[in-house]
Write a protein that holds these residues in place. Structure first.
Motif, mmCIF file in Angstrom:
data_model
loop_
_atom_site.group_PDB
_atom_site.id
_atom_site.type_symbol
_atom_site.label_atom_id
_atom_site.label_comp_id
_atom_site.label_asym_id
_atom_site.label_seq_id
_atom_site.Cartn_x
_atom_site.Cartn_y
_atom_site.Cartn_z
ATOM 1 N N TYR A 1 2.344 -27.953 36.945
ATOM 2 C CA TYR A 1 0.956 -28.373 37.142
ATOM 3 C C TYR A 1 0.870 -29.630 37.991
ATOM 4 O O TYR A 1 -0.122 -29.864 38.675
ATOM 5 C CB TYR A 1 0.280 -28.610 35.791
ATOM 6 N N PHE B 1 -1.868 -32.683 18.408
ATOM 7 C CA PHE B 1 -2.682 -31.471 18.562
ATOM 8 C C PHE B 1 -3.614 -31.558 19.773
ATOM 9 O O PHE B 1 -4.138 -30.545 20.217
ATOM 10 C CB PHE B 1 -3.517 -31.237 17.296
ATOM 11 N N VAL B 2 -3.855 -32.761 20.259
ATOM 12 C CA VAL B 2 -4.721 -32.918 21.435
ATOM 13 C C VAL B 2 -3.922 -32.632 22.705
ATOM 14 O O VAL B 2 -4.361 -31.889 23.583
ATOM 15 C CB VAL B 2 -5.321 -34.335 21.496
ATOM 16 N N VAL B 3 -2.756 -33.211 22.780
ATOM 17 C CA VAL B 3 -1.949 -33.068 24.001
ATOM 18 C C VAL B 3 -1.247 -31.709 24.033
ATOM 19 O O VAL B 3 -1.162 -31.065 25.079
ATOM 20 C CB VAL B 3 -0.911 -34.203 24.082
ATOM 21 N N ASP C 1 -8.963 -16.628 44.994
ATOM 22 C CA ASP C 1 -8.420 -15.369 45.483
ATOM 23 C C ASP C 1 -8.920 -15.015 46.873
ATOM 24 O O ASP C 1 -8.539 -14.005 47.452
ATOM 25 C CB ASP C 1 -8.709 -14.236 44.494
ATOM 26 N N ARG D 1 5.445 -28.811 31.881
ATOM 27 C CA ARG D 1 4.210 -28.827 32.675
ATOM 28 C C ARG D 1 4.449 -29.374 34.079
ATOM 29 O O ARG D 1 3.488 -29.699 34.781
ATOM 30 C CB ARG D 1 3.135 -29.654 31.962
ATOM 31 N N LEU E 1 3.189 -20.468 35.059
ATOM 32 C CA LEU E 1 1.848 -20.611 34.486
ATOM 33 C C LEU E 1 0.931 -21.398 35.422
ATOM 34 O O LEU E 1 -0.224 -21.034 35.626
ATOM 35 C CB LEU E 1 1.932 -21.307 33.122
ATOM 36 N N ARG F 1 -0.728 -19.542 38.449
ATOM 37 C CA ARG F 1 -1.621 -18.396 38.278
ATOM 38 C C ARG F 1 -2.940 -18.524 39.019
ATOM 39 O O ARG F 1 -3.438 -17.551 39.556
ATOM 40 C CB ARG F 1 -1.908 -18.181 36.781
ATOM 41 N N ARG F 2 -3.540 -19.691 38.991
ATOM 42 C CA ARG F 2 -4.850 -19.829 39.613
ATOM 43 C C ARG F 2 -4.784 -20.552 40.950
ATOM 44 O O ARG F 2 -5.818 -20.957 41.478
ATOM 45 C CB ARG F 2 -5.798 -20.574 38.671
ATOM 46 N N ARG G 1 -2.203 -35.728 38.090
ATOM 47 C CA ARG G 1 -2.119 -34.445 38.771
ATOM 48 C C ARG G 1 -3.492 -33.945 39.180
ATOM 49 O O ARG G 1 -3.656 -33.259 40.153
ATOM 50 C CB ARG G 1 -1.457 -33.414 37.869
ATOM 51 N N ARG H 1 -13.452 -19.087 46.534
ATOM 52 C CA ARG H 1 -12.689 -18.795 45.336
ATOM 53 C C ARG H 1 -11.219 -18.732 45.668
ATOM 54 O O ARG H 1 -10.830 -18.420 46.786
ATOM 55 C CB ARG H 1 -13.146 -17.464 44.737
ATOM 56 N N PRO I 1 -2.026 -28.644 22.061
ATOM 57 C CA PRO I 1 -2.774 -27.883 21.052
ATOM 58 C C PRO I 1 -2.025 -26.611 20.664
ATOM 59 O O PRO I 1 -1.643 -25.830 21.534
ATOM 60 C CB PRO I 1 -4.097 -27.564 21.754
ATOM 61 N N PRO I 2 -1.806 -26.389 19.379
ATOM 62 C CA PRO I 2 -1.073 -25.194 18.949
ATOM 63 C C PRO I 2 -1.945 -23.952 19.045
ATOM 64 O O PRO I 2 -3.100 -23.986 18.640
ATOM 65 C CB PRO I 2 -0.717 -25.509 17.493
ATOM 66 N N ILE I 3 -1.376 -22.877 19.554
ATOM 67 C CA ILE I 3 -2.203 -21.674 19.712
ATOM 68 C C ILE I 3 -2.438 -20.980 18.380
ATOM 69 O O ILE I 3 -3.414 -20.268 18.222
ATOM 70 C CB ILE I 3 -1.606 -20.676 20.730
ATOM 71 N N ASP I 4 -1.555 -21.178 17.409
ATOM 72 C CA ASP I 4 -1.797 -20.550 16.103
ATOM 73 C C ASP I 4 -2.566 -21.530 15.235
ATOM 74 O O ASP I 4 -2.047 -22.157 14.326
ATOM 75 C CB ASP I 4 -0.496 -20.107 15.445
#
Lengths: 336, 331
Positions: free
Chosen positions: B290, B322-324, B24, B287, B60, B63-64, B9, B22, B326-329
């Motif tokens: 993306y 955890f690499v692919v 925006d 995803r 998600l 967004r950018r 991607r 940019r 990654p947990p936010i907590d």
């Protein structure tokens, strides 16, 4: 205790899997500090006597506004974090008073992780592999109990100017606010990426420009969910609005000392890239020694700024000289 | 020989977003995404991912990007899907992404949008004359089969090893492809895989494997599960029958039951390296946005895109979960 054990095992597992103690050549992974090869202080080096003196001019009315949430059972705690106090009150028992004067006392045992409530992230909080601020390979500088480098004890003063950026007003003015239905007052929704342009618009609202040594406080409105604890804790922790990498880089370029927000991570969650986590933490703390305050209570200062038309204040905050600690809950006040 | 594939991607996204301006400041483009369903209870593509997760991933990812994303929920309903397409035509969107589930209605939508000169990007199911983004079920199956074969060679050499393919009925072509891939990946194992059909019910998957294990006492069993629900059911069956030392499992999909946050109940975790669930092949439906939005944006800007782009599947294990994901907590 079970949580602590589990967390410990998780940490050990992660370390074993990624070679966290590999003691990398950190000169290739983290930039050198602009404050010298031995620096463990970071951006508070910028709080010079001249900066403090200039910031003191913000005290005009003697008004003090707290930016601190109460630390009490039921507030949002992130992941497996916990806090618990145990009161020692033995002298209040019958016959327990001391001496003819009946002296009694009470103390607490505070069982808590340090990154709870309104708290400061120190330079030992976040790294890239085993490399932390100023190219420190932290595998060499930790023991079972604490860090031997980058602890909070190395910080200088935060007696500087604070600048509020009210993102709610920015988004309202731009007609792009998509609030979360659970917020009783307008808020940016989780996942909203705050850009450099948003920050600049927020400063323009109050005709402020940042200067070296400032503390920046971001009001996203997400604080309203914290204020509703415990009802909205799960939502509060499920994500948040926050700065993206573009905005972080711009704040770094402004040579600020600290970035605070009314969220649990300051940066946007979910992040901009699905397999990159907390890059703003790395950019601010690891690469530039700029501190972070999470879970700041920003609603009152935002209201005060809007009412008065002034978004700047003197920051009153003391961080305990806790040796070798990665962060701590703090009390922060805006004095105007 | 398949059509040329684009497997990363980042290539196209980087090309589109690396301009000096940019995001925006770039001209806005309107892209429509018609989801098969937004229902959080409906799972898609033979995985544990729901329509709601697919939609959230698009939100998600957008967004950018210099685009305005318009969402349509086709609700797995032909009439609704056609009505949504007509609404998008009336709105004059610049590109239309169609997550298909019905070949006939997809073809009709492709025809309608073609007449309106609106480029269509098909997702999941091909639409005649339009580029396609889709999972590569054969590749995903092969990854699982190879992982099981590797485990067998490394740990059970000289033992009698029985490979099993466990999961829903393969009425749909894509599951057939997944099964074919698994069989190809299991080639080094001398025994032909046994197919255990769960009828799409994890309880039946559990029962089917229990029965199989009872009939193969003393033998080692490689379970290629066709989805994560079947993988977890297989683990339960091995646990219940005391055969955890004889069974290893690989799932397909890698949804949250496999990789959830640090504090969530999940299977794949660095602290759970001893699990008999070796891993799950990621389909990344959460995803898709993306991967897909950069293609749609290119099409809206009348730039060429590959005729077929496939998901880059990956085996997620306790070592890389955890690499692919990654947990936010993190604590």
């Amino acid at each position: 205790m079970r949580n602590v054990l589990i967390a410990g095992l998780v940490c050990l597992g992660v370390m074993a899997g990624t070679g966290a103690y590999a003691q990398s050549d950190c000169s290739k992974i983290v930039p050198a500090s602009p404050f010298g090869p031995d620096d463990q202080t970071g951006a508070t080096n910028r709080v010079t006597p001249a900066v403090v003196k200039a910031a003191a001019a913000e005290i005009q009315e003697g008004k003090v506004i707290s930016l601190t949430h109460p630390l009490v059972d039921g507030v949002p705690l992130f992941g497996t974090r916990f806090t618990k106090t145990v009161l020692t009150a033995t002298t209040l028992a019958p016959g327990g008073a001391l001496g003819k004067n009946g002296a009694t006392f009470m103390e607490d045992t505070w069982l808590s992780q340090s990154h709870v409530g309104t708290h400061l992230d120190g330079l030992g909080h976040f790294g890239r592999f085993d490399c932390y601020y100023n190219q420190n390979a932290m595998g060499k500088y930790i023991n079972q109990n604490y860090m031997t480098r980058l602890g909070l004890d190395h910080l200088k003063s935060f007696a500087t100017r604070g600048v509020l950026i009210d993102l709610v007003r920015v988004y309202q003015a731009a007609n792009k606010l998509k609030t979360n239905a659970a917020c009783r007052k307008p808020c940016l929704d989780k996942g909203t990426v705050i850009s450099q342009a948003d920050l600049e618009a927020g400063l323009k609202l109050y005709n402020v420009t940042l200067r070296e040594g400032d503390i920046v406080v971001l009001h996203t409105g997400w604080v309203d969910l914290f204020n509703q604890f415990p009802a909205q804790n799960a939502l509060y922790n499920s994500g948040e609005p926050g700065i993206g990498m573009e905005a972080a880089k711009w704040l770094i370029s402004q040579k600020v000392v600290l970035v605070a927000a009314d969220t649990w991570a300051v940066e946007v969650i979910p992040g901009e890239e699905p397999d990159v986590i907390f890059p703003v933490h790395q950019a601010l703390l690891t690469d530039n020694g700029i501190h972070i305050i999470e879970n700041a209570k920003t609603d009152e200062i935002a209201q005060e700024a809007q009412a008065s038309g002034r978004a700047t204040f003197f920051v009153n905050m003391t961080v305990p000289k806790a040796v070798g600690v990665t962060g701590n809950f703090i009390a922060i006040e805006a004095i105007r | 020989m398949p059509a040329p594939l684009l497997r990363r991607r980042s290539l196209l996204a980087a090309a589109l977003l690396s301009t000096p301006a940019r995001a925006d400041e770039m001209p806005r483009t309107t892209v429509a995404f018609a989801n098969a369903t937004d229902d959080p209870g409906t799972r898609l593509e033979g995985t544990g991912f729901t329509g709601a997760e697919v939609r959230n991933g698009f939100a998600l990812a957008a967004r950018r990007m210099p685009l305005d994303l318009v969402f349509y929920d086709n609700m797995l309903d032909r009439a609704k899907a056609l009505a949504n397409a007509r609404e998008a035509i009336a709105r004059r969107v610049d590109a239309y992404i169609l997550f298909g589930w019905d070949a006939a209605v997809s073809a009709e939508i492709g025809r309608l949008l073609g007449e309106a000169a609106i480029p269509v990007l098909a997702v999941g199911q091909s639409v005649p004359g339009t580029p396609l983004y889709a999972a590569d079920n054969e590749a995903a199956g092969r990854i699982a089969g190879e992982a099981l074969a590797r485990y067998s060679a490394a740990n059970w050499a000289g033992r009698t090893v029985m490979p099993v393919i466990l999961g829903p009925p393969a009425q749909r072509t894509r599951l057939d492809e997944r099964i074919a891939g698994i069989a190809a990946g299991l080639q080094p194992v001398p025994v032909t895989p046994v197919r255990l059909d769960s009828g799409g019910d994890p309880l039946k998957a559990d029962a089917a494997l229990r029965g199989f294990l009872a009939g193969h006492s003393g033998q080692k069993v490689l379970v290629a599960a066709l989805d994560d629900a079947s993988a977890l059911a297989a683990k339960a069956a091995a646990d219940a029958t005391g055969r955890t030392g004889d069974v290893v499992i690989v799932g397909q999909g890698c949804d949250r039951t496999m990789h959830g946050n640090a504090s969530e109940r999940k299977e794949l975790d660095p602290a759970n390296r001893g699990s008999i669930v070796l891993g799950s092949v990621a389909f990344f439906l959460d995803r898709y946005g993306y991967d897909v939005l950069p293609l749609a944006l290119a099409m809206a800007m009348r730039q060429p895109v590959p005729p077929v782009t496939r998901t880059q599947h990956k085996l997620i294990t306790p070592a890389n979960a955890f690499v692919v994901y990654p947990p936010i907590d993190i604590n």
